[in-house]
Scaffold this motif. Structure first.
Motif, PDB file in Angstrom:
ATOM      1  N   PRO A 197       6.854 120.592  -2.105  1.00 40.18           N
ATOM      2  CA  PRO A 197       5.574 120.048  -2.576  1.00 40.18           C
ATOM      3  C   PRO A 197       5.776 118.765  -3.375  1.00 40.18           C
ATOM      4  CG  PRO A 197       6.184 121.976  -3.844  1.00 40.18           C
ATOM      5  CD  PRO A 197       7.177 121.857  -2.723  1.00 40.18           C
ATOM      6  N   THR A 198       4.745 117.950  -3.409  1.00 40.54           N
ATOM      7  CA  THR A 198       4.791 116.706  -4.170  1.00 40.54           C
ATOM      8  C   THR A 198       4.883 117.035  -5.656  1.00 40.54           C
ATOM      9  OG1 THR A 198       3.418 115.634  -2.520  1.00 40.54           O
ATOM     10  CG2 THR A 198       3.556 114.571  -4.661  1.00 40.54           C
ATOM     11  N   PRO A 199       5.809 116.409  -6.373  1.00 39.30           N
ATOM     12  CA  PRO A 199       5.928 116.725  -7.808  1.00 39.30           C
ATOM     13  C   PRO A 199       4.718 116.197  -8.590  1.00 39.30           C
ATOM     14  CG  PRO A 199       7.420 114.958  -7.216  1.00 39.30           C
ATOM     15  CD  PRO A 199       6.802 115.450  -5.940  1.00 39.30           C
ATOM     16  N   ARG A 200       4.440 116.850  -9.684  1.00 39.83           N
ATOM     17  CA  ARG A 200       3.341 116.406 -10.532  1.00 39.83           C
ATOM     18  C   ARG A 200       3.734 115.115 -11.239  1.00 39.83           C
ATOM     19  NH1 ARG A 200      -0.591 120.023 -10.906  1.00 39.83           N
ATOM     20  NH2 ARG A 200      -0.119 122.198 -10.454  1.00 39.83           N
ATOM     21  N   ARG A 201       2.726 114.340 -11.602  1.00 43.84           N
ATOM     22  CA  ARG A 201       2.972 113.046 -12.242  1.00 43.84           C
ATOM     23  C   ARG A 201       3.754 113.215 -13.540  1.00 43.84           C
ATOM     24  NH1 ARG A 201      -1.338 108.345 -12.896  1.00 43.84           N
ATOM     25  NH2 ARG A 201      -0.827 108.233 -10.718  1.00 43.84           N
ATOM     26  N   ARG A 202       3.375 114.176 -14.356  1.00 48.32           N
ATOM     27  CA  ARG A 202       4.055 114.324 -15.644  1.00 48.32           C
ATOM     28  C   ARG A 202       5.526 114.688 -15.458  1.00 48.32           C
ATOM     29  NH1 ARG A 202       0.729 119.429 -16.525  1.00 48.32           N
ATOM     30  NH2 ARG A 202       2.155 121.049 -15.837  1.00 48.32           N
ATOM     31  N   ASP A 203       5.832 115.433 -14.381  1.00 54.57           N
ATOM     32  CA  ASP A 203       7.226 115.791 -14.128  1.00 54.57           C
ATOM     33  C   ASP A 203       8.033 114.593 -13.650  1.00 54.57           C
ATOM     34  OD1 ASP A 203       6.609 118.370 -14.833  1.00 54.57           O
ATOM     35  OD2 ASP A 203       6.283 119.028 -12.751  1.00 54.57           O
ATOM     36  N   SER A 204       7.407 113.717 -12.860  1.00 52.95           N
ATOM     37  CA  SER A 204       8.148 112.565 -12.345  1.00 52.95           C
ATOM     38  C   SER A 204       8.263 111.448 -13.378  1.00 52.95           C
ATOM     39  CB  SER A 204       7.485 112.027 -11.077  1.00 52.95           C
ATOM     40  OG  SER A 204       6.196 111.540 -11.382  1.00 52.95           O
TER      41      SER A 204
END
Length: 193
Positions: free
Chosen positions: A29-36
């Motif tokens: 799945p696409t990572p969340r913005r805060r994680d990236s």
């Protein structure tokens, strides 16, 4: 095509699309913005106040100057200033460092002439004037010969490189004492380039 499918009908197009996506996709799945963005935020932690920011900036500048100074000592092209970078400039430095020039001894001659000009004797004053003119003529002729030979060598060795500003750079380097030249000379006088 756009109607609802009943539960009994197999969703052949959806499964085919999912298989294509799975084959061509990344499989996660696409990572969340805060994680990236978290790793990037941790790298550039902002200082608490202006004094801390200024101190960090001074330390960074000091480290950069140390790198440049080390590069000037060793001749490392990566950290040299723009005026000293490139293969043409390196060749010009080696070219002028491999020979002695009249301009190299200009300061010694000027100090000697200045010391002799203080003497009140008329013949000495006349000789000092001639020595001054003679020294200037020798330096000019030597500089012209260096320029002609340097241009010829650069055209032969670096036909596609930009050689703009190399001649004044080399002539100014030739007027410095060998001990204070920066970047340090890599070749000894008399060594062929």
């Amino acid at each position: 095509m756009f109607r609802r499918q009943s539960r009994a009908e197999p969703a052949t197009t959806e499964t085919a699309d999912a298989e294509v996506i799975k084959e061509a996709g990344k499989g996660r799945p696409t990572p969340r913005r805060r994680d990236s963005q978290r790793p990037r935020r941790q790298l550039g932690v902002a200082p608490k106040d202006r004094k801390e920011a200024a101190r960090q900036q001074r330390e960074a500048n000091r480290a950069q100057r140390a790198k440049v100074r080390e590069a000037m000592q060793t001749g490392d092209d990566r950290y040299l200033p723009a005026r000293d970078k490139g293969p043409v400039r390196r060749f010009a430095r080696d070219f002028i460092d491999s020979r002695r020039s009249a301009a190299e001894f200009f300061l010694f001659g000027a100090l000697l002439i200045l010391a002799l000009s203080i003497l009140p004797s008329a013949p000495i004053s006349f000789a000092v004037g001639l020595a001054w003119v003679g020294m200037c003529i020798v330096i000019i002729v030597d500089s012209i010969l260096i320029t002609r030979r340097l241009k010829r060598e650069i055209r032969a060795r670096f036909p596609n490189e930009d050689s703009k500003g190399v001649v004044p750079y080399t002539l100014l380097r030739s007027m410095q004492f060998r001990g204070v030249r920066m970047p340090k000379p890599r070749v000894r006088p008399g060594t062929p380039v």
